[in-house]
Design an enzyme around this catalytic site. Structure first.
Site, mmCIF file in Angstrom:
data_model
loop_
_atom_site.group_PDB
_atom_site.id
_atom_site.type_symbol
_atom_site.label_atom_id
_atom_site.label_comp_id
_atom_site.label_asym_id
_atom_site.label_seq_id
_atom_site.Cartn_x
_atom_site.Cartn_y
_atom_site.Cartn_z
ATOM 1 C CE LYS A 1 27.030 45.071 32.909
ATOM 2 N NZ LYS A 1 25.943 44.814 33.143
ATOM 3 C CB ALA B 1 22.050 48.559 35.611
ATOM 4 C CG ASP B 2 25.308 43.052 36.110
ATOM 5 O OD1 ASP B 2 25.725 42.629 35.441
ATOM 6 O OD2 ASP B 2 25.911 41.925 37.412
ATOM 7 C CB THR B 3 20.197 42.159 36.220
ATOM 8 O OG1 THR B 3 19.798 43.446 36.373
ATOM 9 C CG2 THR B 3 18.738 41.424 37.063
ATOM 10 N N GLY C 1 22.281 45.700 40.219
ATOM 11 C CA GLY C 1 22.699 47.706 41.457
ATOM 12 C C GLY C 1 22.909 48.721 40.142
#
Ligand SMILES: Cc1cn([C@H]2C[C@H](O)[C@@H](COP(=O)(O)OP(=O)(O)OP(=O)(O)O)O2)c(=O)[nH]c1=O
Length: 195
Positions: free
Chosen positions: A50, A65-67, A101
């Site tokens: 991203k 970010a990634d959840t 992350g």
């Protein structure tokens, strides 16, 4: 240097605002379907993709970010009603982990880290799961719930950073930005602009 948040997520925008830094928003355009079963590698890879997708010039700092929710397997955003139902059914009455992350891209550097929060759900009746699904809240959230919304009624206990579950571990993010001198530089510019 200007900070750019590479995100479409209203939650991440709201959370980054809490740090009281000036930033711009640039949604990334990537395929989030990756074949990575390890939750940590999964969120680190996607947060980097991203950020890289939005990074254009060396005068900016890009944050991606990634959840995901992890319980035996990775739960991203549900594909449809049945997927969301199955996620909530599987999370019912047990602990799971939420990983976010984060990747920060700078001039010649890429910094990635993750945060993990443990969450325990109450035992959920079928009636409650169906009621919650009918509100529409679960469908754009990893694991099919929003801790910050009505989803809070599903939760018995949490161990770790609440904001990490919501989509951005702002306390850890602050530490990284602060330790790299990024916050003091941004703040100095803001002070100059004001005076
Ligand atoms: C578990 C949980 C997730 N979420 C949200 C945070 C994220 O927006 C979303 C997980 O999907 P992500 O793919 O991490 O993020 P996104 O697609 O919404 O936004 P972008 O990739 O553009 O940054 O789930 C909550 O809002 N509350 C919760 O309790």
């Amino acid at each position: 240097m200007k900070i750019i948040l590479a995100s479409n997520s209203p939650r991440r925008i709201e959370l980054l605002k809490k740090l009281q830094l000036q930033f711009k928003i640039q949604p990334p355009n990537i395929d989030e379907e990756i074949n990575e079963k390890d939750p940590i590698k999964h969120v680190l890879t996607l947060s980097k993709l991203k950020a890289e997708n939005v990074f254009k010039d060396f005068n900016s700092i890009v944050i991606g970010a990634d959840t995901i929710v992890f319980h035996k397997e990775i739960f991203g955003k549900p594909k449809d009603y049945l997927d969301a139902y199955n996620m909530l059914k599987s999370l019912s009455g047990t602990w799971h982990e939420v990983f976010t992350g984060v990747t920060i891209l700078l001039k010649n550097e890429s910094i990635s880290f993750f945060e993990r929060t443990k969450v325990k759900f109450k035992k959920l009746s079928d009636e409650l799961i169906k009621y919650y699904l009918s509100t529409g809240e679960p469908f754009d959230k990893a694991g099919a719930y929003a801790i910050q919304g009505l989803g809070s009624i599903l939760i018995e206990k949490i161990d770790g950073d609440f904001y990490n579950v919501m989509g951005l571990p702002i306390s850890k993010l602050w530490d990284v930005l602060w330790n790299r001198g990024i916050i003091s530089e941004t703040k100095r510019k803001n002070f100059k602009q004001r005076s």
